[in-house]
Design an enzyme around this catalytic site. Structure first.
Site, short mmCIF file in Angstrom:
data_model
loop_
_atom_site.label_atom_id
_atom_site.label_comp_id
_atom_site.label_asym_id
_atom_site.label_seq_id
_atom_site.Cartn_x
_atom_site.Cartn_y
_atom_site.Cartn_z
N ASP A 220 0.83 -1.20 0.00
CA ASP A 220 0.00 0.00 0.00
C ASP A 220 0.87 1.26 0.00
OD1 ASP A 220 -2.85 0.98 0.43
OD2 ASP A 220 -1.89 1.92 2.17
N GLU A 279 1.59 -0.62 -5.08
CA GLU A 279 0.54 0.36 -5.35
C GLU A 279 1.26 1.70 -5.30
OE1 GLU A 279 -3.11 2.90 -3.80
OE2 GLU A 279 -1.42 2.34 -2.58
C1 NOJ Z 1 -4.57 2.84 -0.92
C2 NOJ Z 1 -5.69 1.92 -0.58
O1 NOJ Z 1 -6.03 1.16 -1.70
C3 NOJ Z 1 -6.81 2.77 -0.08
O2 NOJ Z 1 -8.00 2.05 0.06
C4 NOJ Z 1 -6.39 3.42 1.21
O3 NOJ Z 1 -7.38 4.33 1.63
C5 NOJ Z 1 -5.08 4.19 1.04
N1 NOJ Z 1 -4.11 3.46 0.29
C6 NOJ Z 1 -4.48 4.51 2.39
O4 NOJ Z 1 -4.01 3.35 3.00
#
Ligand code: NOJ
Length: 539
Positions: A220, A279
């Site tokens: 993440d 991500e």
């Molecule tokens: C990306 C995640 O996919 C999302 O759902 C989240 O709110 C943010 N990162 C913060 O962790």
């Protein structure tokens, strides 16, 4: 003659066709948003046991791996992306033995399991943050996060002008006067990755899950852990986008790559090709490719493709840029059309019949491109965004803080319809945490199974063919000439045509049709391809 193409359901169990060396280079990975996938205990919230019970559906669908969104102990201020204990399962979702059972059962079915890791921030309920708050200014625990005195006469102003992704300042003041940084909600304080204790702790957390048997991590905010030295002001008011390409002092800093390199060494020290998928929101395909250099992560979501508007020219440009950039570092491209943070692509592409037509065509396009593909739960059912959720049921923190990030993310998180004609459509026995529309009775997995025109059978056929046809998956591709508005490219033994136009086109028959998103009409040596239709041709 009108030709209806029969689905080619794979009779191979996943275990037989899952690739081994470099499995991730062309894997199809299904995203399970745990709280909305399947509920085993009737509390209206999906859980790990529910997910385990539905694994045969995923093996039958033909995916190679499953990514589970966070199920760790969490106050759920941001759907579990606020982790209070990285080694514990939240009671909402089960317990550690459920996680263990799920991994074992997935492996038995030939499916790999990827779990989420959230390293940019913890929950404000994490023991570290609680100790940092309780200890007051100057305690060592404050060095695990970004605590700063404020500006202004009495420190009443935030330390800099950064804005949170969810809206409002990225800083919150504590009772003792210090401020702490949170790029997301106040309940998600950012960790200080310059502190070796943070790095050590996360290596230990990764080991914990690798020892349990997981096959990798979706990382993440993989571009956010390092902030520009001195936390400089931006100088302008600019709210960071959840999926964006802005250049900001807290995203895509070069220092993050050293962390990913160390994680790669850790992953490689385990047997069985465990992977990391970033991500990361980078300003260009070239910057994104840095995350997948040979000594870094295996995959990085291609959000430029996700955010690309429908249309031949724009899509071809993104495809070319992505393939060139990832090829320059020897990595595959990782295609993605939807996830739990964006409006579902059936709706993004225009909604209703148009949106569904385009979504089906886009699915076949991405599955024909070289590289790996992620499938977000429910896209195989052609689910649309739920756009009319009442405010009272919404839970996305962006809804409460922001000016509306990505259309409020609850609409793409509505629990899946599995079977039956009334809500919760087999999701569980006790309702669903977000209401499902009445129209979803026709979209359930059960309603679509066996109907060759359904989106579910289209995905099943496409995934079966991806395993059967050696030219699909990893490798090269070549653009061929086609009329304006039509994309035509070749893979070994296969040609893919995508008519992006709102009108039918006529082409010389490129080969033997093996799969199409709409019925084709053949006239002699020509074929009429309906509007917004993708076709795979064996050549
Ligand atoms: C990306 C995640 O996919 C999302 O759902 C989240 O709110 C943010 N990162 C913060 O962790």
């Amino acid at each position: 003659m009108t030709q209806e193409l029969a689905p080619t359901l794979s009779d191979q169990p996943a275990a037989q066709s899952a690739h081994s060396a470099g499995w991730w280079r062309d894997a199809v990975i299904y995203q399970v948003y745990v709280r909305s996938f399947a509920d085993s205990d009737g509390d209206g919230i999906g859980d790990l046991r529910g997910a385990r019970e539905r694994l045969p559906y995923l093996a039958d669908l033909g995916v190679d791996a499953v990514w589970l969104t966070p199920f760790y102990a969490s106050p759920q201020a941001d759907g579990g992306y606020d982790v209070a204990d990285y080694r514990a399962v939240d009671p909402l979702f089960g317990d550690l033995s459920d996680a263990d059972d799920l991994v074992r059962e997935a492996h038995r079915l030939g499916l790999r399991i990827i779990v989420d890791i959230v390293p940019n921030h913890t929950s404000d309920q994490h023991v570290w943050f609680q100790a940092a708050l309780a200890g007051g200014p100057g305690v060592p625990e404050r060095e695990l996060y970004h605590f700063r005195p404020g500006k202004g006469v009495d420190g009443e102003l935030p330390p800099n002008d950064w804005e949170s992704v969810f809206g409002g300042p990225a800083w919150t003041r504590t009772a003792d006067g210090d401020w702490y940084l949170h790029l997301f909600a106040p309940a998600q304080p950012d960790l200080n990755w310059e502190n070796p204790a943070v790095r050590e702790e996360f290596e230990s957390v990764l080991r914990f899950w690798l020892d349990l048997g997981v096959d990798g991590f979706r990382i993440d905010v993989a571009h956010g852990m390092i902030k520009a030295a001195g936390l400089p002001d931006l100088g302008v008011r600019e709210q960071a986008k959840l999926i964006g390409a802005q250049v900001l002092p807290f995203f895509d800093q070069d220092g993050v790559h050293e962390i990913h390199r160390s994680w790669r060494r850790l992953l490689d020290s385990y047997e069985g090709e465990r992977i990391g998928v970033a991500e990361a929101w980078a300003p260009s395909a070239e910057r994104l490719a840095l995350y997948v250099r040979p000594d870094e992560l295996h995959q990085a979501f291609n959000f430029q493709f996700l955010t690309c508007a429908w249309g031949a020219e724009a899509m071809r440009k993104v495809i070319d840029e992505s393939l060139t950039a990832t090829a320059s570092v020897g990595a595959p491209t990782t295609w993605v059309l939807s996830n739990h943070d964006v409006v579902r692509h059936t709706t993004r592409y225009g909604g209703k019949d148009t949106g569904l037509r385009r979504a089906r065509a886009a699915a076949l396009l991405t599955l024909a491109l070289p590289g790996s593909t992620y499938v977000y739960q429910g896209e195989e059912l052609g689910l649309p965004e739920v756009e009319d959720l009442p405010d009272a049921v919404r839970q996305d923190p962006a809804f409460f803080r922001g000016d509306g990030q990505d259309g409020m993310r609850d609409g793409c998180r509505v629990p899946l319809p599995w079977s039956g004609t009334t809500a919760p459509y087999g999701f569980g026995t006790g309702g669903s945490w977000l209401p499902q529309p009445d129209s979803w009775k026709d979209l359930s997995a059960q309603a679509q199974t066996g109907d060759p025109r359904s989106t579910l059978e289209l995905y099943r056929s496409a995934l079966a063919l991806r395993r059967e046809l050696p030219g699909l998956g990893d490798g090269g591709m070549e653009w061929l000439d086609g009329p304006e508005g039509v994309l035509v490219f070749a893979r070994p033994g296969l040609v893919c045509t995508l008519n992006t136009l709102a009108a039918e086109v006529e082409l010389p028959v490129p080969g033997r049709p093996v799969l199409a998103t709409a019925a084709l009409e053949f006239t002699g040596r020509a074929v009429r391809i309906p509007r917004e239709t993708c076709v795979w041709w064996a050549v």
